[in-house]
Design an enzyme around this catalytic site. Structure first.
Site, PDB file in Angstrom:
ATOM      1  N   ASP A  25      -7.280  -1.196  -4.441  1.00  0.00           N
ATOM      2  CA  ASP A  25      -8.333  -0.787  -3.503  1.00  0.00           C
ATOM      3  C   ASP A  25      -9.233   0.277  -4.124  1.00  0.00           C
ATOM      4  O   ASP A  25     -10.453   0.254  -3.947  1.00  0.00           O
ATOM      5  CB  ASP A  25      -7.723  -0.248  -2.210  1.00  0.00           C
ATOM      6  CG  ASP A  25      -6.859  -1.265  -1.490  1.00  0.00           C
ATOM      7  OD1 ASP A  25      -7.144  -2.477  -1.612  1.00  0.00           O
ATOM      8  OD2 ASP A  25      -5.900  -0.851  -0.815  1.00  0.00           O
ATOM      9  N   ASP A  41       0.856  -1.190   0.000  1.00  0.00           N
ATOM     10  CA  ASP A  41       0.000   0.000   0.000  1.00  0.00           C
ATOM     11  C   ASP A  41       0.889   1.236   0.000  1.00  0.00           C
ATOM     12  O   ASP A  41       2.011   1.201   0.527  1.00  0.00           O
ATOM     13  CB  ASP A  41      -0.907   0.018   1.230  1.00  0.00           C
ATOM     14  CG  ASP A  41      -2.032  -1.008   1.162  1.00  0.00           C
ATOM     15  OD1 ASP A  41      -2.456  -1.353   0.042  1.00  0.00           O
ATOM     16  OD2 ASP A  41      -2.489  -1.445   2.224  1.00  0.00           O
TER      17      ASP A  41
END
Length: 165
Positions: A139, A121
């Site tokens: 995401d 991330d």
């Protein structure tokens, strides 16, 4: 059944989401040290973190079984969505686009999890001392896909109500 009349041709969107996510993750892993952060805007950093759980690091603190659980979950859900795309008509553009984005995002995070054992991330939005959970392009694709499905559901509901009146 003619496959071009189904939702399956929308899978090119899945491929774009999948490869864009993996390329950006590769760039982050190659160019950042873990937890390294570069400020881009007064409310946005690029920060390399590893997520061993799911959204918002859900189940990240468990013994490792969650890796296999989330990979399996992504595969099962993706196959279900592929079935929905197969059953959908090509004219259901909003729904097909939403499904395709969700498949691309889910499979990209599953591939990352299978290769690394975690998800990379790097989008870090914040305000003063408060930071939103760090996330990635997969995401974003999943969330936009879910949003498109919600919009489509409301549009379908409006169509049904106008036909009843």
């Amino acid at each position: 059944m003619n496959l071009s009349k189904t939702g399956l041709p929308f899978l090119w969107i899945s491929a774009v989401a999948f490869f864009t996510d993996l390329i950006t993750k590769l760039a982050v892993v190659k160019n950042f040290s873990l937890y390294e952060s570069i400020n881009i805007l007064p409310f946005f950093n690029l920060t390399y973190v590893r997520n061993h759980g799911a959204a918002f690091s859900f189940l990240a603190d468990h013994a490792g079984w969650q890796k296999y659980f989330f990979i399996l979950l992504a595969l099962v859900v993706s196959f279900m969505i592929l079935f929905f795309l197969y059953k959908n008509q090509a004219t259901q553009k909003l729904q097909n686009t939403g499904y395709a984005l969700m498949v691309g995002g889910a499979l990209a995070n599953a591939a990352d999890r299978a290769y690394h054992g975690f998800v990379v991330d790097f989008f870090d939005f914040y305000w003063q001392q408060w930071h939103y959970p760090v996330f990635n392009i997969a995401d974003v694709a999943i969330c936009i896909g879910a949003g498109l499905l919600a919009i489509d559901a409301f549009k379908q509901n409006d169509k049904k109500e106008s036909k009843q009146n």
